[in-house]
Design a protein around this motif. Structure first.
Motif, PDB file in Angstrom:
ATOM      1  N   TRP A  77      -6.281  11.338  -1.771  1.00  0.00           N
ATOM      2  CA  TRP A  77      -4.689  11.693  -1.948  1.00  0.00           C
ATOM      3  C   TRP A  77      -4.269  12.912  -1.188  1.00  0.00           C
ATOM      4  CZ3 TRP A  77      -0.618   9.052  -3.080  1.00  0.00           C
ATOM      5  CH2 TRP A  77       0.561   9.658  -3.432  1.00  0.00           C
ATOM      6  N   THR A 111      -0.569  -0.021   0.303  1.00  0.00           N
ATOM      7  CA  THR A 111      -1.008  -0.417  -1.096  1.00  0.00           C
ATOM      8  C   THR A 111      -0.217  -0.847  -2.174  1.00  0.00           C
ATOM      9  OG1 THR A 111      -1.954   1.485  -1.628  1.00  0.00           O
ATOM     10  CG2 THR A 111      -3.407  -0.096  -0.569  1.00  0.00           C
ATOM     11  N   GLY A 141       2.648   1.519  -9.523  1.00  0.00           N
ATOM     12  CA  GLY A 141       1.650   1.761  -8.963  1.00  0.00           C
ATOM     13  C   GLY A 141       1.992   2.142  -7.311  1.00  0.00           C
ATOM     14  N   ASN A 188      -5.863  14.863  -4.271  1.00  0.00           N
ATOM     15  CA  ASN A 188      -6.760  13.943  -4.971  1.00  0.00           C
ATOM     16  C   ASN A 188      -6.298  13.740  -6.654  1.00  0.00           C
ATOM     17  OD1 ASN A 188      -8.862  13.778  -3.092  1.00  0.00           O
ATOM     18  ND2 ASN A 188      -9.265  15.840  -3.350  1.00  0.00           N
ATOM     19  N   VAL A 192      -4.030  11.693  -7.442  1.00  0.00           N
ATOM     20  CA  VAL A 192      -3.850  10.279  -7.784  1.00  0.00           C
ATOM     21  C   VAL A 192      -5.097   9.245  -7.629  1.00  0.00           C
ATOM     22  CG1 VAL A 192      -2.188   8.132  -6.943  1.00  0.00           C
ATOM     23  CG2 VAL A 192      -1.255  10.610  -7.292  1.00  0.00           C
ATOM     24  N   ARG A 193      -5.579   9.777  -6.395  1.00  0.00           N
ATOM     25  CA  ARG A 193      -6.861   9.041  -5.931  1.00  0.00           C
ATOM     26  C   ARG A 193      -7.693   9.825  -5.159  1.00  0.00           C
ATOM     27  NH1 ARG A 193      -4.649   4.019  -2.252  1.00  0.00           N
ATOM     28  NH2 ARG A 193      -3.952   5.449  -0.565  1.00  0.00           N
ATOM     29  N   PRO A 194      -9.041   9.431  -5.249  1.00  0.00           N
ATOM     30  CA  PRO A 194      -9.517  10.185  -3.848  1.00  0.00           C
ATOM     31  C   PRO A 194      -9.052  10.290  -2.734  1.00  0.00           C
ATOM     32  CG  PRO A 194     -11.173   9.047  -5.541  1.00  0.00           C
ATOM     33  CD  PRO A 194      -9.788   8.468  -5.696  1.00  0.00           C
ATOM     34  N   HIS A 232       3.773   9.078  -6.914  1.00  0.00           N
ATOM     35  CA  HIS A 232       3.303   8.225  -7.372  1.00  0.00           C
ATOM     36  C   HIS A 232       4.345   7.639  -8.478  1.00  0.00           C
ATOM     37  CE1 HIS A 232       0.218   6.477 -10.488  1.00  0.00           C
ATOM     38  NE2 HIS A 232       0.188   5.682  -9.508  1.00  0.00           N
TER      39      HIS A 232
END
Length: 203
Positions: free
Chosen positions: A148, A170, A158, A142, A144-146, A153
Motif C-alpha cells: 500500500w 479490487t 473494502g 503498508n 492497509v495491505r502489503p 480505505h
C-alpha cells in the motif's frame, strides 16, 4: 352643489383612493418576495460555498469540513506522496487511470486531480462512490495491505483509492471520488469550494 352632495363626493373619492392604495400595497407586498426569490440572498450564497485556509493544512495533513450536507476534504500532499501517483499508475491497478469518467472539472483532469498551480493540494468530496460511506485517510505505506502506497480505505465494504482519490480495481466502488468546483483566493492561501461538478456522481 349642496353641502350634502359635496360631502358625499368627497367620501366617494376618499373610499376610491383608499381602495386603490390598498390594492397597490398588496401587489407591492406580493411582488417584493417574488423578486427576492429570483435573486439568492447573501445567506444563501454564503451557504452554497465554503472557504478553507490552506496555510493551516500541514504537509501530509488534511482537513475535512461540512459543505452542503457533504464532507469536503483538503489534503496537502508532500513530494513523496505525489511521487506515489505515477507508481500506482504504472502498476495498472486503477479502474479509471485516464479519468474518462467525468468525476472532476476539466482543470483537474490530470494525474494530481488538482489545479496545476497548487497540484499538491487535493480538494475532494470525501464520499465513497460505492454506498456513500466516508473513507478513512490512510497515508502511511503498508497501513492497509502489503504494498500500500497511501490513499483512502473504506472499511465498510473494502473500497480503496490512491492519494488522488482514484479507485483501485479490487474495490466495489465503481468510480473515482468526486472533485468539486473550486478556486484559490488571497494569493493561494485560501481555497473556495463553490459547487459540485455537474457531471460528477457521488454514489
Amino acid at each position: 352643489m349642496t353641502v350634502r352632495k359635496e360631502k358625499q363626493e368627497e367620501r366617494r373619492e376618499f373610499l376610491s383612493s383608499s381602495v386603490k392604495l390598498a390594492g397597490a400595497a398588496t401587489v407591492g407586498a406580493l411582488g417584493v418576495p417574488m423578486l427576492d426569490g429570483l435573486n439568492p440572498s447573501a445567506a444563501t450564497e454564503a451557504a452554497s460555498s465554503v472557504e478553507i485556509d490552506v496555510t493551516k493544512v500541514p504537509p501530509g495533513g488534511q482537513v475535512t469540513v461540512p459543505w452542503q450536507g457533504k464532507a469536503v476534504m483538503v489534503m496537502n500532499r508532500t513530494p513523496e506522496m505525489l511521487a506515489t501517483l505515477e507508481k500506482v499508475q504504472a502498476q495498472g491497478i486503477l479502474k479509471d487511470p485516464d479519468l474518462k469518467v467525468p468525476q472532476q472539472p476539466p482543470y483537474a483532469k490530470n494525474i494530481y486531480r488538482a489545479r496545476m498551480e497548487q497540484k499538491n493540494m487535493l480538494v475532494l468530496v470525501r464520499i465513497c462512490t460505492h454506498m456513500c460511506c466516508i473513507p478513512l485517510y490512510k497515508p502511511k505505506p503498508n497501513s492497509v495491505r502489503p504494498g500500500w502506497l497511501g490513499g483512502f480505505h473504506c472499511p465498510c465494504h473494502g473500497s480503496m483509492y490512491d492519494l488522488s482519490a482514484r479507485v483501485i480495481v479490487t474495490s466495489p466502488a465503481p468510480r473515482n471520488m468526486a472533485i468539486p468546483e473550486y478556486h484559490y483566493e488571497d494569493g493561494g492561501k485560501k481555497v473556495v469550494v463553490t459547487k459540485m461538478y455537474p457531471k460528477a456522481r457521488l454514489c
